[in-house]
Design a protein around this motif. Structure first.
Motif, PDB file in Angstrom:
ATOM      1  N   VAL A  28       0.772  -1.248  -0.027  1.00 55.65           N
ATOM      2  CA  VAL A  28       0.019   0.015   0.031  1.00 55.65           C
ATOM      3  C   VAL A  28       0.998   1.200   0.095  1.00 55.65           C
ATOM      4  O   VAL A  28       0.546   2.236  -0.747  1.00 55.65           O
ATOM      5  N   SER A  31       2.045   1.920  -3.497  1.00 58.19           N
ATOM      6  CA  SER A  31       0.986   2.326  -4.276  1.00 58.19           C
ATOM      7  C   SER A  31       0.946   3.871  -3.817  1.00 58.19           C
ATOM      8  O   SER A  31       0.677   4.427  -4.738  1.00 58.19           O
ATOM      9  N   LEU A  32       0.756   4.273  -2.560  1.00 56.69           N
ATOM     10  CA  LEU A  32       0.992   5.665  -2.173  1.00 56.69           C
ATOM     11  C   LEU A  32       1.825   6.655  -3.047  1.00 56.69           C
ATOM     12  O   LEU A  32       1.805   7.555  -3.473  1.00 56.69           O
ATOM     13  N   GLU A  39      -4.336   1.365  -3.585  1.00 49.73           N
ATOM     14  CA  GLU A  39      -4.386   0.981  -2.295  1.00 49.73           C
ATOM     15  C   GLU A  39      -5.805   0.321  -1.666  1.00 49.73           C
ATOM     16  O   GLU A  39      -5.782  -0.733  -1.334  1.00 49.73           O
ATOM     17  N   LEU A  43      -6.019  -3.548  -0.307  1.00 51.75           N
ATOM     18  CA  LEU A  43      -6.793  -4.003   0.796  1.00 51.75           C
ATOM     19  C   LEU A  43      -8.034  -4.878   0.491  1.00 51.75           C
ATOM     20  O   LEU A  43      -8.204  -5.654   1.221  1.00 51.75           O
TER      21      LEU A  43
END
Lengths: 265, 221
Positions: A28, A31-32, A39, A43
């Protein structure tokens, strides 16, 4: 140390599972950082995987418990084939009659490969082997089946002029389609062949890793893994070939004309 | 003159589009019949009915008096050969392509290549190394190996230069002198004038005759 609680046998435990979510956190964060916008997907995929695996684990616990008839395991296998066929239909909507063709291909491959595996006494027939091995067959054949189907339609559509030139020479639809079906099959099977060649050198496959983590001797894990890999290879070849041949047949009329084909957008 | 193909009230519909609207036509034996007309007029559809690459939605087509639908399509297609708009050579050498029509000795291939004006040395050439004109002649050679009585030519010169076009036209007229029937689709009116012994003008899926046909044929190509 959380992982110390898991001991040496490979037992993970709930805390270990929570700790492993830190790796999802890493994905995550990447990805950010790279603004991938994945994200939510990461998840959702992780939560879904946990829920699905827990559900499967609970069902397996029922199926594997003593006094539960083996028929329940075979019903599970049937459900897996049905679900995979539906997945193929959704992933390849441009394929005419995809669900029925996928059911035929996956059903045949599952029946054939498991019959060989159990018939030759490689694994005993019990609930502990039937469901996981059928899962290996269906799961690993899924992608190859989609690739084979898409490639058959793509090849016959892109090379329509060549196919019709063959038909115009008096070739049967089977003969006219053969070179293009062959190319589609090569493409569908090559990934599994490459994966089989790289095993042990580039990666350690899941079944073997799982067995070693569970405390099995490496040589025993290797033997199981080798049999599973050959099972997958046979299953991929059977499903891809059944799909390609039955689909190619469906794309011609009884009087050997190529039907109009819709290509994937 | 006897008719090779006869079309009786032939209609062909593709979904919402009617490609042919009630065709009545007789194609004579041992002649060069040219089907001409503007793009989308149904010329190619009409041609493809002759070897059952298409089938009529209604009406019937006969080949030497027999309804095409009652003939084995594979046998029919050997008797009614076809050369397509673009050379459709298969992967491999010219020999591989000829073998796809008829597995035979090289001497048979050399003979058929000579018939279409290609050197026997080209047998070992890969199909994709040939010029457009050579490739189309190789396709014609491949078709001739099935020993057809009729040749269907679907705008075979549309991607060829002037010289290659003339060579193919001469080959077709030679083949008619040798006893074959040629049905040739062309929208090139100069070509129609050069090769046609019979001319069929199609406009919007129908055959036109008389004044409208004369007016169409009199246009500058």
């Amino acid at each position: 140390m959380i992982l110390a609680a898991s001991g040496t046998s490979g037992y993970v435990g709930w805390l270990g599972l929570l700790a492993s979510l830190s790796l999802v956190g890493l994905a995550v964060a990447i990805s950010l950082w790279q603004q991938l916008g994945l994200e939510g997907s990461l998840l959702w995929a992780s939560v879904r995987a946990i829920v699905q695996l827990l559900a499967v684990g609970a069902l397996l616990a029922v199926v594997l418990s003593p006094h539960v008839p083996l028929l329940l395991s075979w019903l599970w296998v049937g459900f897996m084939v049905l679900f995979a066929a539906e997945t193929i239909r959704r992933r390849a909507p441009e394929i005419p009659g995809a669900r029925r063709l996928a059911l035929t291909s996956l059903g045949l491959a599952t029946a054939l490969t498991l019959a060989l595996l159990f018939g030759l006494g490689i694994f005993p027939v019990d609930a502990r082997t039937v469901v996981p091995l059928a899962g290996m067959v269906v799961g690993n054949s899924l992608t190859a089946t989609v690739v084979a189907a898409r490639r058959v339609v793509g090849e016959l559509s892109d090379k329509r002029a060549e196919v019709e030139a063959r038909l115009a020479l008096g070739h049967s639809s089977h003969d006219a389609a053969r070179p293009y079906v062959r190319d589609a099959l090569r493409t569908a099977m090559i990934t599994q062949i490459e994966s089989t060649k790289a095993v042990g050198l580039v990666f350690l496959p899941g079944a073997m890793t799982g067995l070693i983590l569970a405390g099995e001797k490496p040589i025993d894990a290797v033997l199981v893994q080798a049999a599973v890999m050959f099972l997958i290879l046979g299953a991929v070849a059977t499903t891809a070939t059944t799909m390609a041949l039955t689909l190619a047949r469906r794309l011609f009329t009884a009087d050997h004309r190529l039907v109009r084909l819709a290509r994937r957008a | 003159m006897t008719a090779v193909f006869e079309f009786e009230h032939v209609r062909v519909r593709f979904d919402e589009h009617e490609a042919l609207r009630g065709i009545g036509l007789a194609i004579e034996d041992r002649r060069v019949t040219v089907l001409t007309g503007p793009s989308g007029s149904g010329k190619t559809t009409l041609l493809r009915l002759c070897n059952r690459l298409e089938v009529p939605t209604s009406g019937r087509v006969t080949f030497r008096g027999t309804d095409l639908s009652s003939l084995d399509p594979l046998g029919l297609r050997k008797r009614v050969g076809m050369v397509f708009q673009r050379p459709a050579l298969f992967a491999g050498t010219v020999r591989d392509n000829l073998a796809a029509a008829l597995p035979a000795e090289d001497s048979i291939y050399e003979e058929v290549l000579a018939r279409v004006g290609l050197q026997s040395a080209s047998l070992d050439n890969l199909g994709d190394t040939l010029s457009g004109g050579e490739a189309q002649r190789a396709c014609l050679a491949r078709t001739l190996l099935t020993d057809p009585e009729v040749l269907l030519m679907d705008e075979p010169t549309s991607s060829l230069d002037e010289r290659a076009t003339r060579i193919l036209e001469e080959l077709a007229t030679d083949l008619v002198r040798q006893g074959l029937t040629v049905v040739w689709v062309s929208h090139d009116l100069a070509q129609v004038r050069r090769i046609a012994e019979e001319t069929v003008v199609l406009i919007d899926g129908s055959i036109v005759t008389g004044e409208p046909a004369s007016r169409y044929l009199a246009r500058d190509s």
